[in-house]
Design a protein around this motif. Structure first.
Motif, PDB file in Angstrom:
ATOM      1  N   LYS A   1     -21.721  27.553 -50.108  1.00  0.00           N
ATOM      2  CA  LYS A   1     -22.461  26.284 -50.118  1.00  0.00           C
ATOM      3  C   LYS A   1     -23.598  26.293 -51.128  1.00  0.00           C
ATOM      4  O   LYS A   1     -23.865  25.275 -51.776  1.00  0.00           O
ATOM      5  CB  LYS A   1     -22.988  25.979 -48.712  1.00  0.00           C
ATOM      6  N   ARG A   2     -24.268  27.441 -51.263  1.00  0.00           N
ATOM      7  CA  ARG A   2     -25.430  27.479 -52.171  1.00  0.00           C
ATOM      8  C   ARG A   2     -25.021  27.182 -53.616  1.00  0.00           C
ATOM      9  O   ARG A   2     -25.787  26.577 -54.375  1.00  0.00           O
ATOM     10  CB  ARG A   2     -26.139  28.834 -52.076  1.00  0.00           C
ATOM     11  N   LEU A  56     -22.489  16.034 -49.484  1.00  0.00           N
ATOM     12  CA  LEU A  56     -21.780  17.301 -49.648  1.00  0.00           C
ATOM     13  C   LEU A  56     -20.958  17.637 -48.406  1.00  0.00           C
ATOM     14  O   LEU A  56     -19.856  18.188 -48.506  1.00  0.00           O
ATOM     15  CB  LEU A  56     -22.768  18.417 -49.964  1.00  0.00           C
ATOM     16  N   THR A  57     -21.486  17.304 -47.250  1.00  0.00           N
ATOM     17  CA  THR A  57     -20.706  17.484 -46.029  1.00  0.00           C
ATOM     18  C   THR A  57     -19.453  16.619 -46.067  1.00  0.00           C
ATOM     19  O   THR A  57     -18.348  17.063 -45.711  1.00  0.00           O
ATOM     20  CB  THR A  57     -21.553  17.136 -44.792  1.00  0.00           C
ATOM     21  N   ARG A 111     -16.939  18.237 -48.439  1.00  0.00           N
ATOM     22  CA  ARG A 111     -16.369  19.478 -47.915  1.00  0.00           C
ATOM     23  C   ARG A 111     -15.444  19.251 -46.715  1.00  0.00           C
ATOM     24  O   ARG A 111     -14.676  20.151 -46.352  1.00  0.00           O
ATOM     25  CB  ARG A 111     -17.500  20.451 -47.543  1.00  0.00           C
ATOM     26  N   VAL A 164     -22.974  20.902 -44.662  1.00  0.00           N
ATOM     27  CA  VAL A 164     -24.192  21.298 -45.380  1.00  0.00           C
ATOM     28  C   VAL A 164     -25.370  20.666 -44.647  1.00  0.00           C
ATOM     29  O   VAL A 164     -25.315  19.482 -44.265  1.00  0.00           O
ATOM     30  CB  VAL A 164     -24.152  20.835 -46.840  1.00  0.00           C
ATOM     31  N   GLU A 168     -30.604  23.633 -45.878  1.00  0.00           N
ATOM     32  CA  GLU A 168     -29.956  24.414 -46.936  1.00  0.00           C
ATOM     33  C   GLU A 168     -30.221  23.792 -48.307  1.00  0.00           C
ATOM     34  O   GLU A 168     -30.430  24.508 -49.295  1.00  0.00           O
ATOM     35  CB  GLU A 168     -28.460  24.498 -46.656  1.00  0.00           C
TER      36      GLU A 168
END
Length: 524
Positions: free
Chosen positions: A456-457, A497-498, A501, A511, A515
Protein backbone atom coordinates in the motif's frame (compact mmCIF):
# COMPACT_ATOMS: atom_id res chain seq x y z
CA UNK A 1 13.93 35.46 -29.07
CA UNK A 2 15.29 33.89 -32.26
CA UNK A 3 13.47 30.87 -33.63
CA UNK A 4 15.04 28.63 -36.24
CA UNK A 5 11.81 28.92 -38.15
CA UNK A 6 12.27 32.67 -38.69
CA UNK A 7 14.57 31.93 -41.59
CA UNK A 8 11.89 29.70 -43.06
CA UNK A 9 9.36 32.51 -42.66
CA UNK A 10 11.56 35.02 -44.45
CA UNK A 11 12.23 32.60 -47.30
CA UNK A 12 8.56 31.75 -47.60
CA UNK A 13 7.46 35.38 -47.82
CA UNK A 14 9.48 35.88 -50.98
CA UNK A 15 7.40 33.31 -52.88
CA UNK A 16 3.95 34.57 -51.91
CA UNK A 17 1.56 34.98 -54.83
CA UNK A 18 -1.87 36.53 -55.21
CA UNK A 19 -4.75 34.53 -56.66
CA UNK A 20 -8.29 35.45 -57.72
CA UNK A 21 -10.71 32.57 -57.03
CA UNK A 22 -13.53 31.59 -59.40
CA UNK A 23 -16.49 33.90 -59.09
CA UNK A 24 -18.85 31.13 -57.98
CA UNK A 25 -16.95 30.75 -54.69
CA UNK A 26 -17.61 34.29 -53.53
CA UNK A 27 -19.32 34.55 -50.14
CA UNK A 28 -23.10 34.20 -50.19
CA UNK A 29 -24.50 37.31 -48.55
CA UNK A 30 -28.05 36.23 -47.71
CA UNK A 31 -28.03 32.67 -46.41
CA UNK A 32 -31.20 31.74 -44.53
CA UNK A 33 -31.01 28.48 -42.52
CA UNK A 34 -33.93 26.10 -42.21
CA UNK A 35 -35.24 24.33 -39.15
CA UNK A 36 -34.01 20.76 -38.83
CA UNK A 37 -36.08 18.09 -40.53
CA UNK A 38 -35.73 15.63 -37.62
CA UNK A 39 -35.08 16.85 -34.10
CA UNK A 40 -32.86 14.43 -32.18
CA UNK A 41 -32.72 16.25 -28.87
CA UNK A 42 -34.49 19.22 -27.30
CA UNK A 43 -32.94 21.93 -25.11
CA UNK A 44 -35.63 24.00 -23.34
CA UNK A 45 -34.46 27.48 -22.28
CA UNK A 46 -36.31 30.32 -20.60
CA UNK A 47 -38.32 31.42 -23.64
CA UNK A 48 -36.75 29.39 -26.45
CA UNK A 49 -36.51 25.71 -27.30
CA UNK A 50 -33.50 24.48 -29.21
CA UNK A 51 -33.23 21.32 -31.25
CA UNK A 52 -30.31 19.28 -32.50
CA UNK A 53 -29.86 17.23 -35.65
CA UNK A 54 -26.91 15.56 -37.35
CA UNK A 55 -25.40 17.31 -40.36
CA UNK A 56 -22.59 14.82 -41.08
CA UNK A 57 -21.60 11.40 -39.72
CA UNK A 58 -18.88 8.79 -40.16
CA UNK A 59 -16.07 11.33 -39.69
CA UNK A 60 -12.55 10.80 -38.32
CA UNK A 61 -12.43 13.21 -35.36
CA UNK A 62 -13.38 16.58 -36.90
CA UNK A 63 -10.92 18.58 -34.80
CA UNK A 64 -11.63 22.07 -36.14
CA UNK A 65 -14.89 23.24 -37.68
CA UNK A 66 -15.33 26.75 -39.06
CA UNK A 67 -17.96 28.57 -41.08
CA UNK A 68 -16.66 29.03 -44.62
CA UNK A 69 -17.04 31.98 -46.99
CA UNK A 70 -19.26 29.82 -49.21
CA UNK A 71 -21.59 29.05 -46.30
CA UNK A 72 -20.36 25.48 -46.02
CA UNK A 73 -18.76 24.15 -42.83
CA UNK A 74 -15.04 23.61 -43.38
CA UNK A 75 -13.38 21.05 -41.13
CA UNK A 76 -10.14 19.22 -40.44
CA UNK A 77 -10.06 15.54 -39.53
CA UNK A 78 -7.32 14.33 -37.25
CA UNK A 79 -6.08 11.72 -39.72
CA UNK A 80 -5.04 14.40 -42.24
CA UNK A 81 -8.05 15.33 -44.34
CA UNK A 82 -9.55 18.81 -44.92
CA UNK A 83 -13.13 18.82 -46.18
CA UNK A 84 -16.29 20.85 -46.20
CA UNK A 85 -19.94 19.90 -45.74
CA UNK A 86 -23.11 21.68 -46.74
CA UNK A 87 -25.02 22.40 -43.51
CA UNK A 88 -28.44 21.66 -45.00
CA UNK A 89 -27.90 18.86 -47.52
CA UNK A 90 -24.99 17.09 -45.84
CA UNK A 91 -23.04 16.96 -49.10
CA UNK A 92 -19.30 16.54 -48.41
CA UNK A 93 -16.33 17.54 -50.53
CA UNK A 94 -12.76 16.58 -49.73
CA UNK A 95 -10.34 19.45 -50.38
CA UNK A 96 -7.04 17.72 -49.61
CA UNK A 97 -5.49 14.78 -47.75
CA UNK A 98 -2.08 15.59 -46.29
CA UNK A 99 0.02 12.41 -46.39
CA UNK A 100 2.77 13.40 -43.93
CA UNK A 101 0.37 13.98 -41.02
CA UNK A 102 1.34 11.92 -37.95
CA UNK A 103 -1.73 10.54 -36.17
CA UNK A 104 -0.70 9.16 -32.78
CA UNK A 105 -2.59 9.72 -29.54
CA UNK A 106 -3.53 13.43 -29.69
CA UNK A 107 -1.33 14.33 -32.66
CA UNK A 108 -2.59 14.80 -36.20
CA UNK A 109 -4.19 17.50 -38.34
CA UNK A 110 -5.54 19.99 -35.83
CA UNK A 111 -6.24 23.74 -36.12
CA UNK A 112 -7.49 25.71 -39.13
CA UNK A 113 -8.33 29.33 -39.96
CA UNK A 114 -9.47 30.97 -43.22
CA UNK A 115 -8.18 34.30 -44.49
CA UNK A 116 -10.75 37.03 -43.64
CA UNK A 117 -10.67 38.39 -47.22
CA UNK A 118 -11.06 35.00 -48.83
CA UNK A 119 -12.31 36.27 -52.17
CA UNK A 120 -9.08 38.19 -52.80
CA UNK A 121 -6.76 36.00 -50.72
CA UNK A 122 -8.08 32.41 -50.76
CA UNK A 123 -5.72 31.14 -48.08
CA UNK A 124 -6.32 28.38 -45.56
CA UNK A 125 -4.00 28.12 -42.55
CA UNK A 126 -3.64 24.76 -40.81
CA UNK A 127 -1.28 23.12 -38.37
CA UNK A 128 -0.40 19.46 -38.03
CA UNK A 129 2.16 17.15 -36.49
CA UNK A 130 4.59 15.08 -38.54
CA UNK A 131 7.64 12.89 -37.95
CA UNK A 132 11.09 14.31 -38.70
CA UNK A 133 13.59 11.56 -37.96
CA UNK A 134 13.14 10.70 -34.31
CA UNK A 135 11.37 14.03 -33.59
CA UNK A 136 7.71 14.96 -33.62
CA UNK A 137 7.28 18.44 -35.10
CA UNK A 138 4.33 20.80 -35.45
CA UNK A 139 4.09 22.57 -38.78
CA UNK A 140 2.03 25.69 -39.54
CA UNK A 141 1.18 25.76 -43.25
CA UNK A 142 -0.75 28.01 -45.62
CA UNK A 143 -2.64 26.49 -48.56
CA UNK A 144 -4.28 28.20 -51.54
CA UNK A 145 -7.87 27.28 -52.42
CA UNK A 146 -8.45 26.81 -56.13
CA UNK A 147 -11.17 24.91 -58.01
CA UNK A 148 -12.41 23.02 -54.93
CA UNK A 149 -8.98 21.80 -53.83
CA UNK A 150 -6.16 23.09 -51.62
CA UNK A 151 -2.81 23.57 -53.34
CA UNK A 152 0.63 25.15 -53.02
CA UNK A 153 1.54 24.44 -49.37
CA UNK A 154 3.73 27.13 -47.87
CA UNK A 155 5.41 26.37 -44.54
CA UNK A 156 5.17 29.41 -42.27
CA UNK A 157 6.51 28.02 -39.00
CA UNK A 158 7.80 24.80 -37.46
CA UNK A 159 8.05 24.15 -33.73
CA UNK A 160 8.67 21.11 -31.52
CA UNK A 161 5.73 18.78 -30.97
CA UNK A 162 4.92 15.74 -28.87
CA UNK A 163 2.32 12.98 -28.57
CA UNK A 164 0.36 15.37 -26.33
CA UNK A 165 0.16 19.02 -25.23
CA UNK A 166 0.34 20.41 -28.77
CA UNK A 167 -2.38 23.03 -28.23
CA UNK A 168 -2.91 23.95 -31.86
CA UNK A 169 -5.85 26.32 -32.22
CA UNK A 170 -5.72 29.00 -34.91
CA UNK A 171 -7.75 32.17 -35.36
CA UNK A 172 -7.52 35.54 -37.13
CA UNK A 173 -7.61 38.67 -34.98
CA UNK A 174 -9.75 41.74 -35.74
CA UNK A 175 -6.58 43.54 -36.85
CA UNK A 176 -5.84 40.64 -39.24
CA UNK A 177 -3.07 38.82 -37.45
CA UNK A 178 -2.69 35.04 -37.37
CA UNK A 179 -2.98 33.81 -33.77
CA UNK A 180 -1.56 30.36 -32.97
CA UNK A 181 -2.09 28.69 -29.57
CA UNK A 182 0.63 26.17 -28.73
CA UNK A 183 0.99 23.68 -25.89
CA UNK A 184 4.10 23.12 -23.81
CA UNK A 185 4.81 19.87 -25.74
CA UNK A 186 4.79 18.05 -22.36
CA UNK A 187 8.02 19.82 -21.35
CA UNK A 188 6.80 22.07 -18.57
CA UNK A 189 9.67 24.63 -18.50
CA UNK A 190 8.87 25.56 -22.11
CA UNK A 191 5.87 27.57 -20.95
CA UNK A 192 7.96 30.09 -18.96
CA UNK A 193 10.87 30.14 -21.43
CA UNK A 194 10.33 33.11 -23.71
CA UNK A 195 12.86 31.67 -26.17
CA UNK A 196 10.64 28.62 -26.72
CA UNK A 197 7.59 28.79 -29.01
CA UNK A 198 5.81 26.14 -26.91
CA UNK A 199 3.29 26.95 -24.19
CA UNK A 200 2.52 30.28 -25.87
CA UNK A 201 0.04 32.34 -27.81
CA UNK A 202 1.94 33.30 -30.97
CA UNK A 203 1.03 36.28 -33.17
CA UNK A 204 2.11 36.54 -36.82
CA UNK A 205 1.26 38.68 -39.81
CA UNK A 206 -0.88 36.84 -42.37
CA UNK A 207 2.16 36.57 -44.64
CA UNK A 208 4.10 34.79 -41.89
CA UNK A 209 6.31 37.66 -40.81
CA UNK A 210 6.51 38.91 -37.23
CA UNK A 211 4.51 42.05 -36.32
CA UNK A 212 6.59 45.03 -35.23
CA UNK A 213 4.31 45.66 -32.22
CA UNK A 214 4.70 42.23 -30.61
CA UNK A 215 5.87 42.47 -26.99
CA UNK A 216 9.27 40.87 -27.70
CA UNK A 217 11.06 42.36 -30.68
CA UNK A 218 11.59 39.84 -33.48
CA UNK A 219 9.55 37.16 -31.69
CA UNK A 220 6.07 35.80 -32.46
CA UNK A 221 5.38 35.36 -28.72
CA UNK A 222 2.29 37.29 -27.57
CA UNK A 223 1.69 35.64 -24.16
CA UNK A 224 3.22 32.74 -22.23
CA UNK A 225 2.76 30.43 -19.27
CA UNK A 226 0.24 28.17 -21.06
CA UNK A 227 -0.05 24.41 -20.60
CA UNK A 228 -2.27 23.12 -23.39
CA UNK A 229 -4.79 25.53 -25.02
CA UNK A 230 -7.64 23.68 -26.72
CA UNK A 231 -10.02 26.44 -27.76
CA UNK A 232 -9.67 30.06 -28.88
CA UNK A 233 -12.06 32.80 -29.97
CA UNK A 234 -12.48 36.56 -30.17
CA UNK A 235 -15.43 38.27 -28.50
CA UNK A 236 -16.53 41.87 -28.18
CA UNK A 237 -14.04 44.69 -27.69
CA UNK A 238 -11.27 42.65 -29.31
CA UNK A 239 -11.18 40.28 -26.32
CA UNK A 240 -9.28 37.06 -27.03
CA UNK A 241 -10.31 34.03 -24.95
CA UNK A 242 -8.75 30.59 -24.71
CA UNK A 243 -9.76 27.35 -23.00
CA UNK A 244 -6.89 25.46 -21.47
CA UNK A 245 -6.33 22.02 -19.97
CA UNK A 246 -5.04 21.90 -16.43
CA UNK A 247 -3.12 18.97 -15.04
CA UNK A 248 -5.06 17.08 -12.37
CA UNK A 249 -6.80 20.31 -11.32
CA UNK A 250 -7.73 23.76 -12.59
CA UNK A 251 -8.90 23.68 -16.20
CA UNK A 252 -9.13 27.32 -17.25
CA UNK A 253 -10.76 30.01 -19.36
CA UNK A 254 -8.28 32.84 -19.88
CA UNK A 255 -8.61 36.34 -21.29
CA UNK A 256 -5.40 36.90 -23.26
CA UNK A 257 -3.44 40.15 -23.12
CA UNK A 258 -0.25 41.36 -24.78
CA UNK A 259 2.90 40.28 -22.97
CA UNK A 260 1.09 38.62 -20.05
CA UNK A 261 2.23 35.56 -18.10
CA UNK A 262 -0.45 32.95 -17.26
CA UNK A 263 1.66 31.10 -14.73
CA UNK A 264 2.05 27.49 -15.84
CA UNK A 265 3.80 25.43 -14.51
CA UNK A 266 4.40 27.58 -11.41
CA UNK A 267 0.70 28.39 -10.99
CA UNK A 268 -2.40 26.27 -11.63
CA UNK A 269 -5.62 28.25 -11.81
CA UNK A 270 -5.71 31.10 -9.31
CA UNK A 271 -2.82 32.34 -7.17
CA UNK A 272 -4.21 30.74 -4.04
CA UNK A 273 -1.65 28.38 -2.52
CA UNK A 274 1.47 29.11 -0.43
CA UNK A 275 3.62 27.66 -3.20
CA UNK A 276 2.06 29.93 -5.85
CA UNK A 277 1.68 33.26 -4.07
CA UNK A 278 5.37 34.31 -4.00
CA UNK A 279 5.70 33.66 -7.74
CA UNK A 280 2.50 35.59 -8.44
CA UNK A 281 3.72 38.52 -6.35
CA UNK A 282 7.02 38.70 -8.21
CA UNK A 283 5.81 38.08 -11.76
CA UNK A 284 2.26 39.52 -11.82
CA UNK A 285 0.60 36.36 -13.10
CA UNK A 286 -2.69 36.81 -14.96
CA UNK A 287 -5.37 34.69 -13.29
CA UNK A 288 -8.13 32.87 -15.23
CA UNK A 289 -11.68 34.14 -15.65
CA UNK A 290 -12.91 30.69 -14.71
CA UNK A 291 -11.34 27.46 -13.45
CA UNK A 292 -12.67 23.96 -12.83
CA UNK A 293 -11.66 21.35 -10.30
CA UNK A 294 -12.48 18.50 -10.90
CA UNK A 295 -11.34 18.98 -14.46
CA UNK A 296 -13.75 18.85 -17.39
CA UNK A 297 -11.24 18.83 -20.32
CA UNK A 298 -12.38 22.04 -22.04
CA UNK A 299 -12.01 22.04 -25.82
CA UNK A 300 -13.54 24.22 -28.57
CA UNK A 301 -14.65 27.75 -27.73
CA UNK A 302 -16.72 30.34 -29.56
CA UNK A 303 -18.34 33.66 -28.71
CA UNK A 304 -22.09 33.93 -29.16
CA UNK A 305 -23.28 37.44 -29.97
CA UNK A 306 -26.43 36.67 -31.96
CA UNK A 307 -30.01 37.48 -30.97
CA UNK A 308 -31.25 34.23 -32.54
CA UNK A 309 -30.93 32.51 -29.16
CA UNK A 310 -31.48 35.49 -26.84
CA UNK A 311 -30.74 33.54 -23.64
CA UNK A 312 -27.21 32.84 -24.90
CA UNK A 313 -26.31 36.29 -26.19
CA UNK A 314 -22.96 37.59 -24.91
CA UNK A 315 -21.73 34.18 -23.84
CA UNK A 316 -18.78 31.93 -24.46
CA UNK A 317 -19.89 28.49 -25.62
CA UNK A 318 -17.41 25.85 -24.51
CA UNK A 319 -17.27 22.22 -25.57
CA UNK A 320 -15.82 19.59 -23.24
CA UNK A 321 -14.21 16.19 -23.71
CA UNK A 322 -14.10 14.58 -20.28
CA UNK A 323 -17.44 16.12 -19.25
CA UNK A 324 -19.07 15.33 -22.64
CA UNK A 325 -21.13 18.54 -22.62
CA UNK A 326 -21.37 22.14 -23.76
CA UNK A 327 -21.13 24.93 -21.21
CA UNK A 328 -22.70 28.35 -21.64
CA UNK A 329 -20.55 30.95 -19.87
CA UNK A 330 -22.33 34.28 -19.46
CA UNK A 331 -19.99 37.28 -19.63
CA UNK A 332 -20.33 40.68 -18.02
CA UNK A 333 -20.86 43.66 -20.30
CA UNK A 334 -17.12 44.31 -20.75
CA UNK A 335 -16.38 40.63 -21.35
CA UNK A 336 -13.89 40.57 -18.48
CA UNK A 337 -15.68 38.16 -16.11
CA UNK A 338 -17.77 34.99 -16.26
CA UNK A 339 -20.91 35.67 -14.24
CA UNK A 340 -22.96 32.52 -14.86
CA UNK A 341 -22.54 28.96 -16.14
CA UNK A 342 -25.03 26.42 -17.48
CA UNK A 343 -24.43 22.88 -18.78
CA UNK A 344 -26.28 21.19 -21.67
CA UNK A 345 -26.16 17.98 -23.73
CA UNK A 346 -24.21 16.20 -21.00
CA UNK A 347 -23.45 12.65 -22.14
CA UNK A 348 -25.77 12.82 -25.16
CA UNK A 349 -23.19 12.91 -27.96
CA UNK A 350 -20.05 11.84 -26.10
CA UNK A 351 -16.86 13.90 -26.29
CA UNK A 352 -17.48 17.26 -28.00
CA UNK A 353 -14.36 18.66 -29.64
CA UNK A 354 -15.22 21.93 -31.39
CA UNK A 355 -17.88 24.53 -32.15
CA UNK A 356 -18.64 27.17 -34.75
CA UNK A 357 -21.44 29.70 -35.07
CA UNK A 358 -23.05 30.62 -38.40
CA UNK A 359 -23.68 34.25 -39.36
CA UNK A 360 -27.39 33.62 -38.68
CA UNK A 361 -26.73 32.40 -35.13
CA UNK A 362 -27.02 28.64 -35.54
CA UNK A 363 -24.49 26.55 -33.64
CA UNK A 364 -22.53 23.56 -34.94
CA UNK A 365 -20.67 21.03 -32.79
CA UNK A 366 -18.22 18.28 -33.69
CA UNK A 367 -17.73 15.11 -31.67
CA UNK A 368 -14.43 13.43 -30.80
CA UNK A 369 -15.44 9.83 -30.09
CA UNK A 370 -12.96 8.14 -32.42
CA UNK A 371 -9.95 9.77 -30.81
CA UNK A 372 -7.48 8.01 -28.51
CA UNK A 373 -9.60 8.26 -25.34
CA UNK A 374 -13.33 7.67 -26.00
CA UNK A 375 -15.95 7.94 -23.26
CA UNK A 376 -17.83 4.90 -22.02
CA UNK A 377 -20.35 3.74 -24.62
CA UNK A 378 -18.60 5.48 -27.50
CA UNK A 379 -17.86 5.52 -30.36
CA UNK A 380 -21.28 4.81 -31.78
CA UNK A 381 -21.46 3.22 -35.26
CA UNK A 382 -22.12 6.59 -36.94
CA UNK A 383 -19.43 8.57 -35.07
CA UNK A 384 -17.93 11.06 -35.46
CA UNK A 385 -20.58 13.71 -36.07
CA UNK A 386 -21.16 17.36 -36.90
CA UNK A 387 -24.36 18.45 -35.14
CA UNK A 388 -26.53 21.50 -35.64
CA UNK A 389 -28.13 23.31 -32.69
CA UNK A 390 -30.84 25.77 -33.68
CA UNK A 391 -33.90 27.54 -32.32
CA UNK A 392 -37.13 25.64 -33.05
CA UNK A 393 -40.07 27.44 -34.59
CA UNK A 394 -43.48 26.58 -33.10
CA UNK A 395 -41.70 24.71 -30.35
CA UNK A 396 -44.84 24.41 -28.24
CA UNK A 397 -46.62 22.33 -30.88
CA UNK A 398 -43.58 20.14 -31.40
CA UNK A 399 -43.11 19.48 -27.70
CA UNK A 400 -46.79 18.69 -27.27
CA UNK A 401 -46.72 16.09 -30.05
CA UNK A 402 -43.35 14.46 -29.34
CA UNK A 403 -41.59 13.03 -26.30
CA UNK A 404 -38.91 15.64 -25.70
CA UNK A 405 -35.65 14.80 -23.98
CA UNK A 406 -34.08 17.76 -22.25
CA UNK A 407 -30.42 18.72 -22.36
CA UNK A 408 -30.22 20.00 -18.79
CA UNK A 409 -27.89 18.45 -16.23
CA UNK A 410 -29.40 15.13 -15.05
CA UNK A 411 -30.71 15.06 -11.52
CA UNK A 412 -28.14 13.75 -9.07
CA UNK A 413 -28.83 10.24 -7.85
CA UNK A 414 -29.16 9.47 -4.16
CA UNK A 415 -25.43 8.67 -3.99
CA UNK A 416 -25.66 5.01 -4.86
CA UNK A 417 -21.90 5.08 -5.47
CA UNK A 418 -19.39 5.05 -2.67
CA UNK A 419 -17.34 8.15 -1.93
CA UNK A 420 -14.32 6.43 -3.44
CA UNK A 421 -16.19 5.63 -6.65
CA UNK A 422 -17.27 9.27 -6.99
CA UNK A 423 -13.69 10.49 -6.58
CA UNK A 424 -12.52 7.88 -9.10
CA UNK A 425 -15.10 9.11 -11.60
CA UNK A 426 -13.97 12.71 -11.14
CA UNK A 427 -10.22 12.23 -11.36
CA UNK A 428 -9.29 8.79 -12.69
CA UNK A 429 -11.90 7.36 -15.04
CA UNK A 430 -11.09 9.61 -17.99
CA UNK A 431 -7.68 7.92 -18.29
CA UNK A 432 -8.00 4.52 -16.61
CA UNK A 433 -11.66 4.18 -17.72
CA UNK A 434 -14.72 3.25 -15.70
CA UNK A 435 -13.87 -0.45 -15.80
CA UNK A 436 -10.22 0.01 -14.81
CA UNK A 437 -8.96 -1.36 -18.13
CA UNK A 438 -7.01 1.77 -19.14
CA UNK A 439 -6.29 2.78 -22.74
CA UNK A 440 -4.03 0.58 -24.85
CA UNK A 441 -0.58 2.14 -25.45
CA UNK A 442 -1.52 5.22 -23.43
CA UNK A 443 -2.81 4.60 -19.90
CA UNK A 444 -2.14 1.41 -17.93
CA UNK A 445 -4.89 -0.79 -16.52
CA UNK A 446 -5.66 -0.77 -12.81
CA UNK A 447 -7.27 -4.20 -12.97
CA UNK A 448 -4.71 -6.67 -11.71
CA UNK A 449 -1.88 -4.12 -11.76
CA UNK A 450 1.00 -4.99 -9.46
CA UNK A 451 1.23 -1.36 -8.35
CA UNK A 452 -2.39 -1.54 -7.17
CA UNK A 453 -2.23 -4.96 -5.51
CA UNK A 454 1.26 -4.61 -4.05
CA UNK A 455 2.41 -2.80 -0.89
CA UNK A 456 0.00 0.00 0.00
CA UNK A 457 2.78 2.45 0.82
CA UNK A 458 4.09 2.26 -2.79
CA UNK A 459 0.64 2.89 -4.25
CA UNK A 460 0.10 5.83 -1.90
CA UNK A 461 3.52 7.24 -2.83
CA UNK A 462 2.71 7.02 -6.56
CA UNK A 463 -0.60 8.84 -6.14
CA UNK A 464 0.88 11.53 -3.87
CA UNK A 465 3.90 12.27 -6.09
CA UNK A 466 2.66 11.31 -9.55
CA UNK A 467 4.63 9.54 -12.27
CA UNK A 468 6.70 10.75 -15.20
CA UNK A 469 8.57 8.45 -17.54
CA UNK A 470 8.45 4.73 -18.32
CA UNK A 471 6.57 2.39 -16.00
CA UNK A 472 5.87 -1.31 -16.56
CA UNK A 473 2.40 -2.64 -15.70
CA UNK A 474 1.49 -6.29 -16.22
CA UNK A 475 4.51 -6.71 -18.48
CA UNK A 476 3.71 -3.76 -20.75
CA UNK A 477 5.70 -0.52 -20.68
CA UNK A 478 3.85 2.80 -20.61
CA UNK A 479 5.53 6.18 -20.95
CA UNK A 480 2.89 8.67 -19.89
CA UNK A 481 2.67 11.41 -17.29
CA UNK A 482 0.38 10.99 -14.28
CA UNK A 483 -0.12 14.11 -12.15
CA UNK A 484 0.35 14.18 -8.39
CA UNK A 485 -2.86 14.01 -6.36
CA UNK A 486 -1.43 15.35 -3.12
CA UNK A 487 -4.05 18.11 -3.20
CA UNK A 488 -6.70 15.57 -2.15
CA UNK A 489 -7.32 15.14 1.56
CA UNK A 490 -6.04 12.06 3.38
CA UNK A 491 -9.55 10.65 3.73
CA UNK A 492 -10.33 11.26 0.03
CA UNK A 493 -7.16 9.50 -1.06
CA UNK A 494 -7.90 6.61 1.27
CA UNK A 495 -11.40 6.28 -0.18
CA UNK A 496 -10.36 6.30 -3.82
CA UNK A 497 -7.42 3.94 -3.28
CA UNK A 498 -9.64 1.57 -1.35
CA UNK A 499 -12.13 1.66 -4.22
CA UNK A 500 -9.36 0.87 -6.75
CA UNK A 501 -7.93 -1.97 -4.64
CA UNK A 502 -11.35 -3.57 -4.17
CA UNK A 503 -12.89 -2.99 -7.64
CA UNK A 504 -12.39 -4.25 -11.21
CA UNK A 505 -11.90 -7.78 -9.87
CA UNK A 506 -9.16 -6.62 -7.50
CA UNK A 507 -9.28 -8.08 -3.99
CA UNK A 508 -6.85 -6.22 -1.74
CA UNK A 509 -7.05 -4.69 1.71
CA UNK A 510 -8.42 -1.15 2.19
CA UNK A 511 -6.29 1.97 2.62
CA UNK A 512 -6.79 4.12 5.71
CA UNK A 513 -6.47 7.87 6.11
CA UNK A 514 -3.78 7.26 8.76
CA UNK A 515 -1.69 5.33 6.20
CA UNK A 516 -2.00 8.20 3.73
CA UNK A 517 -1.04 10.74 6.40
CA UNK A 518 2.02 8.70 7.35
CA UNK A 519 3.12 8.43 3.73
CA UNK A 520 2.59 12.15 3.21
CA UNK A 521 4.95 12.83 6.13
CA UNK A 522 7.51 10.41 4.74
CA UNK A 523 7.01 7.82 7.46
CA UNK A 524 7.19 4.11 6.53
Amino acid sequence: MRLAAIGVIAASVSVLVSYQPPKEYSPVKHYVPQDPVAVEHYIPLDSSVLGTNTVASGLDVPWEITWGPDNWIWYTEQGGRISKVHPETGEKRVLITIPEVLRKRSTGLLGMALHPDFERSPYVYVDYTYQKGAEIRTRLVRYTYRNEVLLDPLVILEIPGNTGHNGSRLTISPDRKLIFATGDAAIYPNAQNQQSPNGKILRLNLDGTIPADNPIKGSPVWSWGHRNPQGMTYGRNGNLYISEHGDAIEDEINLIGKGLNYGWPRVEGYCDTPGEEPFCDSIAVEEPLKAWTPTIAPAGLDFYGSTRIPEWKNTLILTTLKDCSIRILKLNRAGTAVIDEKVFLKGVYGRIRDICVSPEGDIYLSTSNRDWNPAKGFPKPDDDLIIKVTKIKDAGKLLASQSARTGNIPATSTNAESAGAAIYTQYCASCHKADGQGVAESFPPLKGAEQVLGPKRELIRIVLKGLSGPVKVKGVEYDQHMPAFAFLKDQELAEVLTYIRMSFGNQASPVTAAEVAAARKGNP
